[in-house]
Enzyme design. Structure first.
Site, short mmCIF file in Angstrom:
data_model
loop_
_atom_site.label_atom_id
_atom_site.label_comp_id
_atom_site.label_asym_id
_atom_site.label_seq_id
_atom_site.Cartn_x
_atom_site.Cartn_y
_atom_site.Cartn_z
N ALA A 148 -8.24 11.06 5.72
CA ALA A 148 -9.18 11.17 4.58
C ALA A 148 -10.61 11.43 5.04
CB ALA A 148 -9.05 9.93 3.70
N ASN A 160 -0.33 3.89 1.55
CA ASN A 160 -0.99 4.67 2.59
C ASN A 160 -0.52 4.24 3.99
OD1 ASN A 160 -2.91 5.62 4.47
ND2 ASN A 160 -4.50 5.72 2.91
N HIS A 167 -14.30 -0.98 9.09
CA HIS A 167 -14.38 -1.80 7.87
C HIS A 167 -13.08 -2.60 7.71
CE1 HIS A 167 -12.71 2.10 7.32
NE2 HIS A 167 -12.31 1.90 6.08
N ARG A 168 -11.95 -1.94 8.03
CA ARG A 168 -10.64 -2.60 7.89
C ARG A 168 -10.52 -3.73 8.93
NH1 ARG A 168 -8.37 1.81 7.28
NH2 ARG A 168 -8.58 1.57 5.03
N LYS A 219 -11.13 2.95 16.69
CA LYS A 219 -11.56 2.71 15.30
C LYS A 219 -11.25 1.26 14.91
CE LYS A 219 -10.69 4.09 10.50
NZ LYS A 219 -9.81 4.80 9.56
N HIS A 249 -1.31 5.35 6.89
CA HIS A 249 -2.38 5.21 7.89
C HIS A 249 -2.94 3.79 7.88
CE1 HIS A 249 -2.59 9.56 8.50
NE2 HIS A 249 -2.48 9.67 7.19
N THR A 289 0.85 -1.19 0.00
CA THR A 289 0.00 0.00 0.00
C THR A 289 0.88 1.24 0.00
OG1 THR A 289 -1.66 1.29 1.25
CG2 THR A 289 -0.21 -0.09 2.55
N ASP A 347 -8.39 -2.47 -1.14
CA ASP A 347 -9.07 -1.37 -1.81
C ASP A 347 -10.27 -1.00 -0.95
OD1 ASP A 347 -9.02 0.52 -3.85
OD2 ASP A 347 -10.65 -0.50 -4.91
P1 ITT Z 1 -3.51 2.26 -1.49
O1 ITT Z 1 -2.10 2.58 -1.85
O2 ITT Z 1 -3.62 1.14 -0.49
O3 ITT Z 1 -4.42 2.06 -2.68
P2 ITT Z 1 -5.20 4.60 -1.00
O4 ITT Z 1 -5.13 5.68 0.03
O5 ITT Z 1 -5.20 4.98 -2.45
O6 ITT Z 1 -4.04 3.57 -0.67
P3 ITT Z 1 -7.85 3.31 -1.32
O7 ITT Z 1 -7.83 3.45 -2.80
O8 ITT Z 1 -8.17 1.97 -0.75
O9 ITT Z 1 -6.46 3.72 -0.65
O10 ITT Z 1 -8.84 4.33 -0.65
C1 ITT Z 1 -9.72 5.18 -1.37
C2 ITT Z 1 -9.87 6.49 -0.64
O11 ITT Z 1 -10.58 6.27 0.58
C3 ITT Z 1 -8.54 7.16 -0.29
O12 ITT Z 1 -8.70 8.57 -0.41
C4 ITT Z 1 -8.36 6.78 1.15
O13 ITT Z 1 -7.57 7.73 1.86
C5 ITT Z 1 -9.81 6.75 1.67
N1 ITT Z 1 -9.93 5.81 2.79
C6 ITT Z 1 -9.64 4.48 2.77
N2 ITT Z 1 -9.79 3.94 3.97
C7 ITT Z 1 -10.19 4.94 4.79
C8 ITT Z 1 -10.47 5.03 6.17
O14 ITT Z 1 -10.36 3.98 6.98
N3 ITT Z 1 -10.86 6.21 6.66
C9 ITT Z 1 -10.95 7.30 5.88
N4 ITT Z 1 -10.69 7.31 4.56
C10 ITT Z 1 -10.30 6.14 4.03
#
Ligand code: ITT
Length: 195
Positions: free
Chosen positions: A148, A16, A175-176, A170, A18, A14, A71
């Site tokens: 986010a 991300n 969901h995670r 959290k 967080h 990933t 995702d």
């Molecule tokens: P990857 O590299 O894992 O793809 P990403 O941040 O692009 O990281 P996603 O495509 O899975 O992750 O997430 C889609 C959006 O939703 C993205 O802007 C995330 O920051 C946000 N998001 C995902 N999980 C979240 C959470 O637990 N709380 C708040 N926002 C979340």
């Protein structure tokens, strides 16, 4: 912790940080260690499951080892489940303020976060694990925790946004948490079957 004390490990692909921190907290309870690699993988347009399956297969083959990807997205009922699979793009463009504008004067504020974990090995077909948490969209951004969309999402049975809950809280029901707690026992069985 060395390999003898904790032989269970999973590689999480990933970009991300967080997500990594949350996943480490959740996996810790299953005695699974997380190795993080920011490999980058092509995000095809499609349902969360399709993206997770494709990403996991791609990364497992490139690295030559088992991996997970995730995702996730925010799905708002009154907006016909927007931003959904466009969550990343919408977060970077409209942002939370833009979502709150779209939700102005909207009474039905039901929304859910969905997380799909994709698991693959270089040799096996990818598998996916879904986790969902329902809730509603707040009227304003609140809280300094999370990332986010967290400051605008109030999970069910709470009066606080995810942004107002600590990572530990959290992680108890997000969901995670729900997708990873489906994945973790399955993964342990998988490792045993591979021995
Ligand atoms: P990857 O590299 O894992 O793809 P990403 O941040 O692009 O990281 P996603 O495509 O899975 O992750 O997430 C889609 C959006 O939703 C993205 O802007 C995330 O920051 C946000 N998001 C995902 N999980 C979240 C959470 O637990 N709380 C708040 N926002 C979340």
């Amino acid at each position: 912790m060395n390999q003898t004390e904790n032989p269970l490990c999973i590689t999480f692909i990933t970009g991300n940080q967080h997500k990594v921190k949350e996943a480490q907290g959740i996996f810790h309870q299953f005695n699974i260690q997380v190795e993080h690699i920011d490999l980058g993988y092509p995000e095809i347009q499609g349902e969360l499951e399709d993206v997770a399956r494709f990403g996991a297969e791609y990364a497992a083959r490139r690295l030559g080892r088992p991996v997970i990807v995730e995702d996730a997205g925010l799905f708002i009922k009154a907006l016909n489940w927007f931003p959904g699979t466009y969550s990343s793009y919408v977060q970077d463009t409209l942002g939370n303020e833009g979502i709150l504008k779209l939700m102005k004067n909207v009474n039905d504020r039901y929304a859910e976060f969905r997380s799909v974990i994709g698991f693959a090995t270089p040799k096996t077909e990818p598998k996916t694990f879904l986790g969902v948490v329902g809730g509603h969209i707040a009227h304003q951004e609140k809280g300094k925790y999370g990332f986010a969309y967290d400051p605008i999402f109030i999970p069910e049975k709470y009066d606080l946004t995810f942004g107002e809950l600590t990572r530990e809280k959290k992680n108890e029901f997000s969901h995670r948490r729900r997708s990873l707690e489906r994945f973790a026992p399955w993964y342990k069985d998988f490792l045993v079957s591979e021995e």
